[in-house]
Scaffold this motif. Structure first.
Motif, mmCIF file in Angstrom:
data_model
loop_
_atom_site.group_PDB
_atom_site.id
_atom_site.type_symbol
_atom_site.label_atom_id
_atom_site.label_comp_id
_atom_site.label_asym_id
_atom_site.label_seq_id
_atom_site.Cartn_x
_atom_site.Cartn_y
_atom_site.Cartn_z
ATOM 1 N N GLY A 1 -18.217 -3.365 -20.742
ATOM 2 C CA GLY A 1 -19.114 -3.955 -21.815
ATOM 3 C C GLY A 1 -17.808 -4.382 -22.498
ATOM 4 N N PRO A 2 -18.506 -5.091 -24.421
ATOM 5 C CA PRO A 2 -17.244 -5.156 -25.039
ATOM 6 C C PRO A 2 -16.580 -4.390 -26.174
ATOM 7 C CG PRO A 2 -19.761 -6.117 -25.355
ATOM 8 C CD PRO A 2 -19.414 -5.996 -23.976
ATOM 9 N N VAL A 3 -15.459 -4.708 -26.743
ATOM 10 C CA VAL A 3 -15.511 -3.555 -27.160
ATOM 11 C C VAL A 3 -14.959 -4.388 -28.833
ATOM 12 C CG1 VAL A 3 -13.273 -2.356 -28.330
ATOM 13 C CG2 VAL A 3 -13.358 -1.711 -26.014
ATOM 14 N N PHE A 4 -16.250 -4.329 -29.127
ATOM 15 C CA PHE A 4 -15.858 -4.874 -31.035
ATOM 16 C C PHE A 4 -15.142 -4.575 -32.365
ATOM 17 C CE2 PHE A 4 -18.921 -7.649 -30.203
ATOM 18 C CZ PHE A 4 -19.639 -7.156 -29.054
ATOM 19 N N THR B 1 -6.132 2.301 -29.606
ATOM 20 C CA THR B 1 -5.936 2.384 -28.075
ATOM 21 C C THR B 1 -3.879 3.432 -28.673
ATOM 22 O OG1 THR B 1 -5.202 0.784 -27.138
ATOM 23 C CG2 THR B 1 -6.954 1.442 -26.597
ATOM 24 N N GLY B 2 -3.463 2.809 -29.929
ATOM 25 C CA GLY B 2 -1.963 3.447 -30.763
ATOM 26 C C GLY B 2 -2.145 2.550 -31.619
ATOM 27 N N ASP B 3 -0.328 3.263 -31.673
ATOM 28 C CA ASP B 3 -0.307 3.075 -33.000
ATOM 29 C C ASP B 3 1.122 2.328 -32.814
ATOM 30 O OD1 ASP B 3 -1.896 3.317 -35.451
ATOM 31 O OD2 ASP B 3 -1.562 5.951 -34.705
ATOM 32 N N GLY B 4 1.290 1.399 -32.784
ATOM 33 C CA GLY B 4 2.292 0.604 -32.855
ATOM 34 C C GLY B 4 3.594 0.467 -33.865
ATOM 35 N N GLN B 5 4.522 -0.489 -34.252
ATOM 36 C CA GLN B 5 5.075 -0.137 -35.129
ATOM 37 C C GLN B 5 4.845 -0.488 -36.658
ATOM 38 O OE1 GLN B 5 9.058 -2.671 -34.401
ATOM 39 N NE2 GLN B 5 10.063 -2.425 -36.854
ATOM 40 N N TRP B 6 4.472 -1.532 -37.106
ATOM 41 C CA TRP B 6 3.142 -1.810 -37.854
ATOM 42 C C TRP B 6 1.753 -2.039 -38.082
ATOM 43 C CZ3 TRP B 6 7.842 -3.292 -40.601
ATOM 44 C CH2 TRP B 6 8.660 -3.584 -40.397
ATOM 45 N N GLY B 7 1.274 -0.876 -37.262
ATOM 46 C CA GLY B 7 -0.057 -0.694 -37.441
ATOM 47 C C GLY B 7 -0.284 -0.435 -35.916
ATOM 48 N N SER B 8 -2.095 -0.660 -36.526
ATOM 49 C CA SER B 8 -2.755 0.063 -34.337
ATOM 50 C C SER B 8 -2.967 -1.177 -33.381
ATOM 51 C CB SER B 8 -4.093 0.151 -35.086
ATOM 52 O OG SER B 8 -3.780 1.282 -36.358
ATOM 53 N N TYR B 9 -2.562 -1.187 -32.415
ATOM 54 C CA TYR B 9 -3.359 -2.184 -31.200
ATOM 55 C C TYR B 9 -4.236 -1.376 -31.179
ATOM 56 C CZ TYR B 9 -0.418 0.913 -28.279
ATOM 57 O OH TYR B 9 0.201 2.010 -27.725
ATOM 58 N N ILE B 10 -4.759 -2.542 -30.112
ATOM 59 C CA ILE B 10 -5.834 -2.000 -28.743
ATOM 60 C C ILE B 10 -5.655 -2.835 -27.521
ATOM 61 C CG2 ILE B 10 -7.400 -3.669 -29.641
ATOM 62 C CD1 ILE B 10 -9.758 -1.874 -28.834
ATOM 63 N N GLU B 11 -5.634 -2.281 -26.290
ATOM 64 C CA GLU B 11 -5.503 -2.852 -25.204
ATOM 65 C C GLU B 11 -6.532 -2.259 -24.732
ATOM 66 O OE1 GLU B 11 -1.771 -0.596 -24.570
ATOM 67 O OE2 GLU B 11 -0.544 -2.116 -24.192
ATOM 68 N N TYR B 12 -7.528 -3.516 -23.922
ATOM 69 C CA TYR B 12 -8.335 -2.909 -23.396
ATOM 70 C C TYR B 12 -8.698 -4.522 -22.608
ATOM 71 C CZ TYR B 12 -13.727 -2.464 -22.449
ATOM 72 O OH TYR B 12 -14.586 -2.889 -21.526
ATOM 73 N N ALA B 13 -8.754 -3.937 -20.635
ATOM 74 C CA ALA B 13 -9.423 -5.068 -19.861
ATOM 75 C C ALA B 13 -7.533 -6.487 -20.022
ATOM 76 C CB ALA B 13 -10.379 -6.103 -19.695
ATOM 77 N N GLY B 14 -7.149 -6.046 -19.769
ATOM 78 C CA GLY B 14 -5.362 -6.666 -19.504
ATOM 79 C C GLY B 14 -5.264 -7.664 -21.384
ATOM 80 N N ALA B 15 -6.374 -7.085 -22.123
ATOM 81 C CA ALA B 15 -5.911 -7.307 -23.139
ATOM 82 C C ALA B 15 -5.405 -6.606 -24.548
ATOM 83 C CB ALA B 15 -6.673 -8.166 -24.194
ATOM 84 N N ARG B 16 -4.493 -7.218 -25.256
ATOM 85 C CA ARG B 16 -4.251 -6.396 -26.590
ATOM 86 C C ARG B 16 -3.707 -7.118 -27.620
ATOM 87 N NH1 ARG B 16 0.513 -2.543 -26.636
ATOM 88 N NH2 ARG B 16 1.365 -3.139 -29.443
ATOM 89 N N SER C 1 -2.466 -10.101 -34.194
ATOM 90 C CA SER C 1 -1.410 -10.874 -32.817
ATOM 91 C C SER C 1 -2.886 -10.985 -31.960
ATOM 92 C CB SER C 1 -0.214 -10.873 -32.796
ATOM 93 O OG SER C 1 -0.257 -9.505 -32.016
ATOM 94 N N CYS C 2 -2.738 -11.574 -30.710
ATOM 95 C CA CYS C 2 -3.573 -11.056 -29.551
ATOM 96 C C CYS C 2 -2.636 -11.621 -28.625
ATOM 97 C CB CYS C 2 -4.979 -11.470 -29.589
ATOM 98 S SG CYS C 2 -5.837 -10.305 -30.945
ATOM 99 N N GLN C 3 -3.379 -11.079 -27.350
ATOM 100 C CA GLN C 3 -2.474 -11.895 -26.023
ATOM 101 C C GLN C 3 -3.151 -11.427 -24.805
ATOM 102 O OE1 GLN C 3 0.873 -11.521 -25.568
ATOM 103 N NE2 GLN C 3 0.477 -8.652 -25.593
ATOM 104 N N SER C 4 -4.155 -12.185 -24.104
ATOM 105 C CA SER C 4 -4.896 -11.688 -22.869
ATOM 106 C C SER C 4 -5.044 -13.089 -21.905
ATOM 107 C CB SER C 4 -5.937 -12.072 -22.933
ATOM 108 O OG SER C 4 -7.039 -11.672 -22.190
ATOM 109 N N LYS C 5 -4.635 -13.177 -20.614
ATOM 110 C CA LYS C 5 -4.915 -14.104 -19.829
ATOM 111 C C LYS C 5 -3.582 -14.575 -19.392
ATOM 112 C CE LYS C 5 -9.613 -14.493 -19.147
ATOM 113 N NZ LYS C 5 -10.852 -14.429 -18.609
#
Length: 149
Positions: free
Chosen positions: A31-34, A107-122, A132-136
């Motif tokens: 399912g989706p993460v909002f 799912t974690g904290d990066g250099q500048w703030g929070s990030y989420i990694e899920y289903a190959g997307a970050r 910023s977001c990246q996927s596919k």
């Protein structure tokens, strides 16, 4: 002999429990993460598709176009397309009442703030309010009222 029986029983118990543990993990990632970042409400789906309702019309720039587009929504849904606008009715990436902040689903904290990694997307908060977001194999960055894809 009793020691060998206990080891065999322990291994059998571990083998019996493994499918249950793996099923629980698979269900946790379905399912989706909002989440929200600033005025953007976003969702990452379990197939890696990602989209954001932008909250207000936002400029979108591509390096291959000599002009800016104004969009209300951006998605990454195909590996052969750059991040692009869609024209869905309503706000498909926003929950009724709004999405929780990224920091609440991170799912974690990066250099500048929070990030989420899920289903190959970050997706991540960046320097001075960038996002910023990246996927596919595609990505976009939002900063100072402009999205670059």
């Amino acid at each position: 002999m009793n020691r060998i029986v206990r080891k065999i029983a322990g291994v059998a118990a571990a083998v019996a429990v493994a499918p249950v543990m793996l099923a629980a993990t698979a269900q946790a990632e379905s399912g989706p993460v909002f989440f929200s970042v600033g005025s953007m409400n976003c969702a990452i789906y379990d197939n890696g598709t990602f989209g954001c309702d932008l909250g207000s019309p936002t400029r979108l720039q591509y390096s291959f176009l000599p002009f800016l587009l104004t969009v209300n929504e951006i998605v990454i849904d195909q590996p052969f397309l750059p991040a692009h606008p869609t024209f869905d009715p309503g706000t498909p990436y926003t929950l009724p009442g709004g999405n929780p902040p990224l920091r609440d689903v991170k799912t974690g904290d990066g250099q500048w703030g929070s990030y989420i990694e899920y289903a190959g997307a970050r997706c991540e908060s960046g320097f001075h309010g960038s996002f910023s977001c990246q996927s596919k194999g595609r990505s976009f960055t939002s900063w100072s009222g402009t999205i670059s894809a």
